[in-house]
Scaffold this active site. Structure first.
Site, PDB file in Angstrom:
ATOM      1  N   LYS A  17      27.035  32.152  21.212  1.00 30.37           N
ATOM      2  CA  LYS A  17      25.790  31.871  20.494  1.00 30.37           C
ATOM      3  C   LYS A  17      24.707  32.804  21.008  1.00 30.37           C
ATOM      4  O   LYS A  17      24.764  33.321  22.124  1.00 30.37           O
ATOM      5  CB  LYS A  17      25.356  30.417  20.663  1.00 30.37           C
ATOM      6  CG  LYS A  17      25.136  29.942  22.108  1.00 30.37           C
ATOM      7  CD  LYS A  17      23.775  30.266  22.684  1.00 30.37           C
ATOM      8  CE  LYS A  17      23.614  29.693  24.095  1.00 30.37           C
ATOM      9  NZ  LYS A  17      22.404  30.240  24.789  1.00 30.37           N
ATOM     10  N   GLY A 102      27.790  33.504  32.982  1.00 29.62           N
ATOM     11  CA  GLY A 102      26.393  33.629  33.368  1.00 29.62           C
ATOM     12  C   GLY A 102      25.628  34.584  32.494  1.00 29.62           C
ATOM     13  O   GLY A 102      24.692  35.247  32.945  1.00 29.62           O
ATOM     14  N   SER A 109      29.868  26.168  27.534  1.00 27.38           N
ATOM     15  CA  SER A 109      29.574  25.077  26.601  1.00 27.38           C
ATOM     16  C   SER A 109      30.442  25.165  25.356  1.00 27.38           C
ATOM     17  O   SER A 109      30.924  24.151  24.839  1.00 27.38           O
ATOM     18  CB  SER A 109      28.096  25.109  26.202  1.00 27.38           C
ATOM     19  OG  SER A 109      27.263  24.872  27.315  1.00 27.38           O
ATOM     20  N   ASP A 142      23.912  22.517  25.589  1.00 28.16           N
ATOM     21  CA  ASP A 142      24.311  23.408  24.499  1.00 28.16           C
ATOM     22  C   ASP A 142      25.559  22.934  23.763  1.00 28.16           C
ATOM     23  O   ASP A 142      25.855  23.414  22.664  1.00 28.16           O
ATOM     24  CB  ASP A 142      24.564  24.829  25.026  1.00 28.16           C
ATOM     25  CG  ASP A 142      23.288  25.565  25.383  1.00 28.16           C
ATOM     26  OD1 ASP A 142      22.195  25.074  25.039  1.00 28.16           O
ATOM     27  OD2 ASP A 142      23.384  26.639  26.012  1.00 28.16           O
TER      28      ASP A 142
END
Length: 284
Positions: A17, A102, A109, A142
């Site tokens: 995303k 990271g 998620s 998320d």
């Protein structure tokens, strides 16, 4: 295929995303931050495979560097679904990790959401979409978006989701050579938490920003340098809490040209927006 016949689900997508913007508008008494953001799904991400077990064991077939099984969101998601439903089945889970860790792309998620969606199907546990979303929120802010499964305007802690209709777009995503812990950025004393809320109709990239970007860049100058490099080609900003940065470009050719010119110290990818999560049809 009749789900009664299923013993394996292979190559289940866990898409990345982007946060097209991210405003921190407050903080709850329990410490959770109140946000406004626009989530956008991409055609690029991890892939997970699930093999049915009848002994109730949830096992990782692939290790995640630096992450124990107890802290792996994929394992936690599977065990949460077991606990919630009383399911006595298990699974061997393999993760083809393609997204940088990271990076602010939602990889962990998204993996957790795909695990909930896929195992709900493989185990035939019958959890409906709203319940699955609530389970996802217990794993991370998320996760509900990926179960929601389409571009969204998000509020609250990221769990209040409304559909967002956006035109198709190409993006370049650049990863500088750093990994950013989300907790560190949100805990920073210098983070402003009082951005004025906007309405969904007011959303425009030109009038929004990522409130986490200044904090992340001050602590990780490599992020600012990556933004400066990418901004030569198109307006660039950070996604999530970093470290990845992105820019929307006019065409696939433009994206490929920018990726090809990426300095050796960075990694770069082209990505296209997608209308909905590839597994959205599995969410009841």
């Amino acid at each position: 295929m009749d789900t009664a016949e299923l013993t394996r689900l292979a190559d289940c997508p866990a898409p990345a995303k982007l946060n097209l913007f991210l405003h921190v508008i407050g903080r709850r008494p329990d410490g959770y931050h109140l946000l406004q953001t626009a989530f956008r799904l991409l055609d690029w991400g991890d892939a997970l495979s699930f093999e049915l077990r009848h002994d109730g064991v949830v096992a990782r077939a692939t290790d995640l560097p630096g992450v124990s099984a107890e802290h792996d969101l994929v394992v936690r998601a599977a065990r949460l679904l077991q606990s919630y439903t009383g399911c006595r089945l298990g699974a061997d889970i393999r993760v083809d990790k393609r997204l940088p860790m990271g990076g602010g792309l939602g990889g962990g998620s998204s993996d957790a959401a795909t695990t909930l969606i896929a195992l709900n199907r493989l185990w035939r546990t019958g959890v409906r979409g709203e319940e699955l979303t609530a389970l996802g929120l217990r794993l991370g802010a998320d996760v509900p978006f990926f179960i929601f499964g389409r571009d969204a305007f998000a509020e609250g802690v990221g769990d209040e989701l409304r559909p967002l209709d956006l035109p198709p777009a190409w993006y370049v995503v650049v990863a500088p050579p750093v990994t950013v812990p989300t907790v560190e950025i949100f805990a920073a004393g210098e983070l402003t938490r009082d951005t004025e809320p906007i309405k969904i109709t007011d959303f425009a990239a030109s009038t929004t920003r990522n409130d986490l970007q200044a904090v992340a860049c001050s602590r990780y100058p490599e992020i600012g340098a990556a933004i400066d490099w990418l901004a030569q080609f198109a307006p660039a900003r950070m996604t999530g809490s970093g470290a990845c940065v992105f820019a929307q470009v006019a065409s696939e050719d433009d994206a490929e040209r920018i990726v090809a010119s990426c300095p050796g110290s960075y990694r770069a990818w082209k990505a296209r927006s997608v209308m909905q999560h590839p597994l959205r049809g599995w969410v009841g």
